[in-house]
Design an enzyme around this catalytic site. Structure first.
Site, mmCIF file in Angstrom:
data_model
loop_
_atom_site.group_PDB
_atom_site.id
_atom_site.type_symbol
_atom_site.label_atom_id
_atom_site.label_comp_id
_atom_site.label_asym_id
_atom_site.label_seq_id
_atom_site.Cartn_x
_atom_site.Cartn_y
_atom_site.Cartn_z
ATOM 1 N N HIS A 188 0.813 -1.220 0.000
ATOM 2 C CA HIS A 188 0.000 0.000 0.000
ATOM 3 C C HIS A 188 0.842 1.263 0.000
ATOM 4 O O HIS A 188 0.374 2.320 -0.424
ATOM 5 C CB HIS A 188 -1.007 -0.027 1.143
ATOM 6 C CG HIS A 188 -2.161 -0.907 0.819
ATOM 7 N ND1 HIS A 188 -2.195 -2.231 1.160
ATOM 8 C CD2 HIS A 188 -3.267 -0.666 0.086
ATOM 9 C CE1 HIS A 188 -3.300 -2.759 0.689
ATOM 10 N NE2 HIS A 188 -3.973 -1.840 0.033
ATOM 11 N N GLU A 429 -12.106 -9.857 -5.069
ATOM 12 C CA GLU A 429 -10.649 -9.921 -4.911
ATOM 13 C C GLU A 429 -10.203 -11.225 -4.264
ATOM 14 O O GLU A 429 -9.057 -11.365 -3.861
ATOM 15 C CB GLU A 429 -10.125 -8.704 -4.143
ATOM 16 C CG GLU A 429 -10.834 -8.397 -2.849
ATOM 17 C CD GLU A 429 -10.338 -7.111 -2.174
ATOM 18 O OE1 GLU A 429 -9.279 -6.578 -2.545
ATOM 19 O OE2 GLU A 429 -11.021 -6.665 -1.234
ATOM 20 N N ASP A 453 -5.239 -7.956 -4.718
ATOM 21 C CA ASP A 453 -5.443 -9.111 -3.844
ATOM 22 C C ASP A 453 -5.816 -10.351 -4.644
ATOM 23 O O ASP A 453 -5.426 -11.458 -4.293
ATOM 24 C CB ASP A 453 -6.530 -8.800 -2.798
ATOM 25 C CG ASP A 453 -5.945 -8.028 -1.626
ATOM 26 O OD1 ASP A 453 -4.835 -8.389 -1.176
ATOM 27 O OD2 ASP A 453 -6.568 -7.061 -1.172
ATOM 28 N N CYS A 500 -10.536 -1.908 -10.005
ATOM 29 C CA CYS A 500 -9.918 -0.821 -9.243
ATOM 30 C C CYS A 500 -8.530 -1.197 -8.738
ATOM 31 O O CYS A 500 -7.860 -0.393 -8.101
ATOM 32 C CB CYS A 500 -10.813 -0.378 -8.088
ATOM 33 S SG CYS A 500 -11.078 -1.675 -6.881
HETATM 34 C C1 PEP Z 1 -7.042 -4.699 -4.646
HETATM 35 O O1 PEP Z 1 -6.835 -5.629 -3.847
HETATM 36 O O2 PEP Z 1 -6.844 -4.787 -5.873
HETATM 37 C C2 PEP Z 1 -7.526 -3.396 -4.148
HETATM 38 C C3 PEP Z 1 -7.901 -2.437 -4.970
HETATM 39 O O3 PEP Z 1 -7.526 -3.208 -2.804
HETATM 40 P P1 PEP Z 1 -6.198 -2.924 -1.941
HETATM 41 O O4 PEP Z 1 -5.061 -2.726 -2.894
HETATM 42 O O5 PEP Z 1 -6.449 -1.709 -1.133
HETATM 43 O O6 PEP Z 1 -6.089 -4.167 -1.132
HETATM 44 MG MG MG Z 2 -7.628 -5.460 -1.848
#
Ligand code: PEP
Ligand code: MG
Length: 542
Positions: A188, A429, A453, A500
């Site tokens: 992140h 995910e 994920d 996303c």
């Molecule tokens: C993902 O897992 O692709 C997602 C958008 O969520 P995060 O990256 O915040 O886990």
């Molecule tokens: Mg995620």
């Protein structure tokens, strides 16, 4: 001059002064003293210095986050007047004849443990505060500078590693670039760098001890190298390259106001991902059609207590009002894994990515979940809100969420508080969600595919683990087939589907996604125009 290679997690080129972030655990040594009065005087001076810093921080935070966001600094200042706490430190200095740093650190740990063991949630949350103020006292006694105060001018931040909560607390205007020794592309922190469009290199084998604040760093995240103290010639070349990049950016600006329509007339939505209210500026600046993912958990990071319903309501309302009717998809709390928050009191886990995170926490702790949902339902009155739930694996979870949303609806009705029920979707995910996406599609309004994920769980690769990054391949046929399956199942039920995760911004796959029928791509704000540029010459059909 020192040139080192790294791995780019956000492309770009910058040059500027270095700020080294050293964050070894505060080493506090026990030392015998001979003059207790002098030691207590030294301690009292550090208390006064700490209070002044907290007043300064309070004033700064009021401007950035309003009174409620700043309140924590006032709480800390008041704690520095707590007689029990101060007496305990004085008494340890006198009876054990030890240095003030040691007495402050031990008392801080003792008080923190005591608060953590209390039943009352408010008192529990004070455990982190008392630790914070003790650390501040120790820092001041040792004459060290607070990390947050280092970046008074725009700098290249060099660190061993950065956690999402450290990154989110930094003042974005003062960060030119990031260089870290560790880290992974899919963490992140890397995602935050991309969201803020800050050139960043990870895996740079730099010895932090050799650096000092004020040196110059040239970060070229195109050629994936950083040069400390570049020569005059290197600086000149870099300046030329920076100008070239600025020109390319200017050319992209001509795409502002244009549609995301393929050459054969197919339209796709391009939205942006954000992590904080202040990111909305980048969304508008880059002409995104909406917000496809607001990672609301970032509102919970970098603080010592849960954000209240009112604080959250004001944040969500501000985003909705600023977006003025454009779609805003807010994801409910996805805390856990690499996004750690002390006040949640979560246990350390052997496999945090597969552990207690996201919707699992929300369903087990409805008090936290309901506070967020109430804030969202109330904010929905002020714009075009969609809410989505992370880490779904089953139909039962969606049914359990629905039971909670029905409850809060009943509560708000009874209390006569205005609200609106937003559009509600889920993130796809986990492989399990993919496999039951036909059934899930009947229950929700939309899907948003979290490829970060989904790749991690499908390929059995911890996205945080820098050792196995070469195996993290979101282009794997298995992932692409899953995306197709999810799109087909969503459309069969008449629901829209977006991506996303970071793969949504991968322009090598833009045409593939359009052909699959993906309705929306939500990407880092700085990628919106680049993806638009890619969409326009594409063909949706043969
Ligand atoms: C993902 O897992 O692709 C997602 C958008 O969520 P995060 O990256 O915040 O886990
Ligand atoms: Mg995620």
């Amino acid at each position: 001059m020192q040139k080192l290679q790294g791995k780019a997690v956000c492309r770009g080129i910058v040059m500027g002064p270095v700020s080294v972030l050293r964050k070894e655990e505060q080493q506090v040594k026990r030392r015998r003293i001979t003059d207790a009065d002098a030691e207590i005087l030294r301690f009292t001076e550090s208390v006064e210095q700490s209070k002044l810093q907290l007043v300064e921080l309070y004033d700064k935070a009021v401007m950035q986050a309003g009174e409620s966001g700043a309140a924590i600094f006032e709480v800390h200042r008041m704690m520095l007047e707590d007689e029990d706490y101060l007496d305990a430190i004085h008494s340890m200095i006198r009876t054990e004849m030890v240095n003030a740093e040691y007495a402050a650190a031990v008392t801080g740990d003792n008080f923190s443990e005591m608060f953590a063991g209390m039943d009352d949630a408010y008192m529990k949350a004070r455990a982190a505060d008392v630790k914070d103020i003790s650390e501040r006292l120790v820092r001041n006694l040792k004459g060290e500078i607070e990390t947050g105060l280092l970046y008074r001018e725009p700098s290249v931040i060099v660190a061993d590693d950065l956690s999402p909560s450290e990154t989110i607390q930094m003042e974005k205007e003062n960060i030119l670039g990031f260089v870290t020794v560790h880290g992974s592309t899919n963490s992140h922190t890397a995602i935050l760098a991309r969201m803020m469009n800050i050139p960043a290199l990870i895996g740079v084998q730099v010895d932090l001890e050799q650096l000092h604040t004020g040196m110059t760093a040239l970060v070229d995240a195109f050629s994936e190298e950083v040069i400390f103290e570049p020569s005059e010639e290197m600086r000149k070349k870099a300046e030329e390259k920076i100008r070239g990049e600025q020109e390319k950016l200017l050319m992209l600006q001509s795409l502002k106001g244009q549609q995301n329509i393929t050459s054969d007339g197919h339209k796709i939505d391009i939205y942006a991902n954000i992590g904080s209210v202040s990111d909305v500026g980048y969304v508008l600046e880059n002409d995104a059609g909406g917000i496809g993912l607001f990672r609301s958990e970032f509102l919970y990071l970098g603080r010592n207590d849960f954000p209240t319903e009112e604080e959250q309501f004001l944040a969500y309302r501000q985003v909705l009002q600023t977006m003025a009717g454009k779609k805003v998809v807010i994801r409910t709390l996805d805390i856990g894994a690499d996004k750690k928050v002390d006040y949640f009191g979560l246990e350390n886990e052997a496999n945090p990515a597969m552990g207690y995170r996201a919707i699992r926490i929300c369903l087990k702790r409805p008090d936290i979940f309901k506070t967020q949902l109430r804030a969202l339902w109330r904010a929905a009155v002020y714009g075009n809100l969609s809410v989505m739930y992370p880490m779904i694996t089953s139909v039962e979870e969606v049914e359990n969420i629905r039971a909670v949303t029905e409850e809060i609806k009943g509560d708000l009705d009874r209390e006569g508080i205005p609200y609106q029920v937003p559009e509600q979707g889920i993130m796809i995910e986990t492989p399990a969600a993919v496999m039951v996406s036909d059934e899930l599609a009947e229950l929700v309004d939309f899907f948003s595919i979290g490829t970060n994920d989904l790749t991690q769980y499908t390929l059995a690769i911890d996205r945080q683990n820098e050792q196995i990054e070469e195996f993290y391949n979101p282009h794997h046929k298995g992932i692409l087939r899953m995306i197709r399956m999810v799109v087909d199942n969503a459309h069969k039920a008449g629901k829209w589907v977006g991506i996303c995760g970071e793969l949504g911004a991968d322009t090598e796959l833009t045409e593939t996604f359009i052909r699959m029928g993906v309705d929306e791509l939500s990407v880092a704000p700085a990628m919106v125009l680049k993806v638009r540029k890619k969409v326009r010459p594409c063909k949706a059909l043969d």
